[in-house]
Scaffold this motif. Structure first.
Motif, PDB file in Angstrom:
ATOM      1  N   GLU A  20      21.282  45.131  30.773  1.00 34.45           N
ATOM      2  CA  GLU A  20      21.953  43.889  30.105  1.00 34.45           C
ATOM      3  C   GLU A  20      22.287  43.049  31.672  1.00 34.45           C
ATOM      4  N   PRO A  21      22.425  41.842  31.556  1.00 33.55           N
ATOM      5  CA  PRO A  21      22.674  41.011  32.697  1.00 33.55           C
ATOM      6  C   PRO A  21      24.415  41.322  32.977  1.00 33.55           C
ATOM      7  N   PHE A  22      24.659  41.087  34.315  1.00 27.40           N
ATOM      8  CA  PHE A  22      25.953  41.182  34.668  1.00 27.40           C
ATOM      9  C   PHE A  22      26.907  40.171  33.798  1.00 27.40           C
ATOM     10  N   ARG A  23      27.849  40.623  33.515  1.00 25.56           N
ATOM     11  CA  ARG A  23      28.954  39.548  32.623  1.00 25.56           C
ATOM     12  C   ARG A  23      30.267  39.841  33.266  1.00 25.56           C
ATOM     13  N   PRO A  24      30.805  39.085  34.118  1.00 28.42           N
ATOM     14  CA  PRO A  24      32.006  39.262  34.807  1.00 28.42           C
ATOM     15  C   PRO A  24      33.126  39.248  33.863  1.00 28.42           C
ATOM     16  N   GLY A  25      34.276  39.919  34.386  1.00 24.35           N
ATOM     17  CA  GLY A  25      35.378  40.205  33.546  1.00 24.35           C
ATOM     18  C   GLY A  25      36.216  38.947  33.569  1.00 24.35           C
ATOM     19  N   ARG A  26      36.083  38.204  34.540  1.00 22.06           N
ATOM     20  CA  ARG A  26      36.843  36.658  34.511  1.00 22.06           C
ATOM     21  C   ARG A  26      35.873  35.727  34.611  1.00 22.06           C
ATOM     22  N   ALA A  27      36.153  34.656  34.604  1.00 18.73           N
ATOM     23  CA  ALA A  27      35.033  33.112  34.974  1.00 18.73           C
ATOM     24  C   ALA A  27      35.091  33.131  36.447  1.00 18.73           C
ATOM     25  N   ILE A  28      34.089  33.895  36.998  1.00 21.46           N
ATOM     26  CA  ILE A  28      33.660  33.726  38.477  1.00 21.46           C
ATOM     27  C   ILE A  28      32.035  33.360  38.427  1.00 21.46           C
ATOM     28  N   SER A  29      31.644  32.980  39.891  1.00 20.37           N
ATOM     29  CA  SER A  29      30.070  32.370  39.948  1.00 20.37           C
ATOM     30  C   SER A  29      29.477  33.917  40.095  1.00 20.37           C
ATOM     31  N   GLY A  30      30.051  35.011  40.614  1.00 20.32           N
ATOM     32  CA  GLY A  30      29.334  36.311  41.046  1.00 20.32           C
ATOM     33  C   GLY A  30      29.585  36.546  42.326  1.00 20.32           C
ATOM     34  N   PHE A  31      29.046  37.960  42.516  1.00 21.77           N
ATOM     35  CA  PHE A  31      29.455  38.570  43.783  1.00 21.77           C
ATOM     36  C   PHE A  31      28.098  38.416  44.738  1.00 21.77           C
ATOM     37  N   ARG A  32      28.170  38.521  46.192  1.00 20.41           N
ATOM     38  CA  ARG A  32      27.035  38.446  46.943  1.00 20.41           C
ATOM     39  C   ARG A  32      26.838  39.625  47.303  1.00 20.41           C
ATOM     40  N   THR A  33      25.757  40.150  46.852  1.00 21.17           N
ATOM     41  CA  THR A  33      25.335  41.665  46.975  1.00 21.17           C
ATOM     42  C   THR A  33      23.902  41.680  47.191  1.00 21.17           C
ATOM     43  N   GLY A  34      23.034  42.413  46.380  1.00 28.36           N
ATOM     44  CA  GLY A  34      21.520  42.328  46.593  1.00 28.36           C
ATOM     45  C   GLY A  34      21.148  43.138  47.761  1.00 28.36           C
ATOM     46  N   PRO A  35      20.333  42.491  48.784  1.00 29.58           N
ATOM     47  CA  PRO A  35      19.930  43.611  49.954  1.00 29.58           C
ATOM     48  C   PRO A  35      21.064  43.731  50.805  1.00 29.58           C
ATOM     49  N   LEU A  36      22.196  42.861  50.769  1.00 32.37           N
ATOM     50  CA  LEU A  36      23.378  43.066  51.543  1.00 32.37           C
ATOM     51  C   LEU A  36      24.121  44.362  51.295  1.00 32.37           C
ATOM     52  N   GLY A  37      24.045  44.742  49.972  1.00 30.12           N
ATOM     53  CA  GLY A  37      24.743  45.804  49.384  1.00 30.12           C
ATOM     54  C   GLY A  37      26.058  45.398  48.931  1.00 30.12           C
ATOM     55  N   LEU A  38      27.096  46.105  48.324  1.00 26.24           N
ATOM     56  CA  LEU A  38      28.144  45.910  47.845  1.00 26.24           C
ATOM     57  C   LEU A  38      29.114  44.925  48.618  1.00 26.24           C
TER      58      LEU A  38
END
Length: 321
Positions: free
Chosen positions: A123-141
């Motif tokens: 399922e798609p990522f659903r944040p624990g609070r209202a945030i726009s998301g984390f910058r990850t992808g090929p950059l990693g955690l």
């Protein structure tokens, strides 16, 4: 060779505290949960941060390679260098939600796991609070910073054996080396200290407002903020640091710079931060030195490059006329 920091694992018995902290402040999503383990999501991966009450190690770091061939090539490189490693059994790979895995230790005893084929969530990522998301992808955690009593002994291991590329380094107010694997300015940093172990883990948000709102949340809790809001001088990250339920900090940031393949390392002579980032753990003399370095950077007009957004106009350096 290695591509990114894929996951981080921590041994802890404080799973309930982590579950609350990760959702309410960081905005991570709870993944799989058992009596003894907790997996945290930051994106489409099934797990990025792993908490394990039964872990034999206090921490471990999962470094990603492209495929099985790359994993085998690294194994051959380690064998040639006579560095001990273990090809992990399938049971461990399943727990890590990866296809293939080998493990080894660095000269300071930190456990490293090199893997390929990380599982994605259903399922798609659903944040624990209202945030726009984390910058990850090929950059990693994000990035991890390690304390090291003998930091100069660790540099050849990571740089020459594992292929980390030096971004920059500094000598004051403490000795540190910063290394990249991809376009993230650094995925690993080594800091000279009195002990060996993990200093902090950085996660990067997609909006500065996510960081500012997190700072407000953290400021409501006594002793939660470990380092005040500030901006780093080398990766331009605007961030603050929070104390976690474990003996490490998380840097919560936005706006990290990218590096290219032609990047040339240099020595940082104005300390670690352009402004802010009052480090509570430093002794008084080191805190005074850090402040002097920040004030010198300000006096010399040290600035991060301005990002001009569509529809906005950059003012001249001497202001509007």
């Amino acid at each position: 060779m290695l591509q990114s920091l894929g996951y981080v694992g921590l041994g802890t018995s404080r799973l309930a505290e982590w579950e609350d902290f990760a959702q309410r402040l960081l905005g991570m999503q709870i993944g799989d949960r058992s009596r003894h383990t907790l997996a945290l999501r930051m994106d489409d991966w099934r797990q990025r941060l792993l908490l394990d009450a039964d872990a034999a190690q206090p921490h471990f770091f999962g470094w990603e390679v492209a495929n099985a061939g790359a994993l085998d090539a690294l194994g051959a490189r380690l064998e040639h260098a006579r560095v001990p490693f273990v090809r992990a059994p399938e049971a461990l790979a399943r727990r890590r939600e990866v296809t293939g895995l080998l493990s080894l230790s660095d000269p300071a005893g930190n456990r490293l796991e090199v893997f390929h084929g990380a599982a994605r969530g259903g399922e798609p990522f659903r944040p624990g609070r209202a945030i726009s998301g984390f910058r990850t992808g090929p950059l990693g955690l994000g990035h991890v910073v390690l304390n090291a009593r003998h930091v100069d002994a660790l540099v050849p291991f990571y740089r020459d054996l594992l292929g980390f590329r030096l971004s920059d380094y500094m000598r004051e107010p403490f000795k540190a080396y910063f290394f990249h694997l991809n376009s993230r300015h650094h995925s690993l940093a080594l800091i000279e200290a009195d002990t060996d172990g993990i200093h902090h883990l950085m996660v990067e948000l997609c909006s500065l407002d996510d960081v500012g709102q997190g700072y407000d949340i953290a400021s409501c809790e006594q002793d939660r903020v470990a380092v005040t809001l500030g901006r780093h001088i080398n990766d331009f990250m605007t961030s603050f640091y929070v104390r976690t339920p474990s003996p490490l900090m998380i840097e919560y940031g936005w706006g990290g710079r990218s590096v290219d393949p032609d990047w040339q390392p240099c020595e940082l002579t104005h300390g670690a931060s352009l402004w802010g980032h009052e480090r509570q753990w430093l002794p008084a003399d080191k805190r005074a030195l850090a402040l002097d370095l920040r004030l010198a950077a300000a006096a010399q007009g040290q600035r991060a490059p301005v990002q001009v957004l569509p529809g906005h106009h950059q003012l001249a350096a001497d202001g509007m006329r």
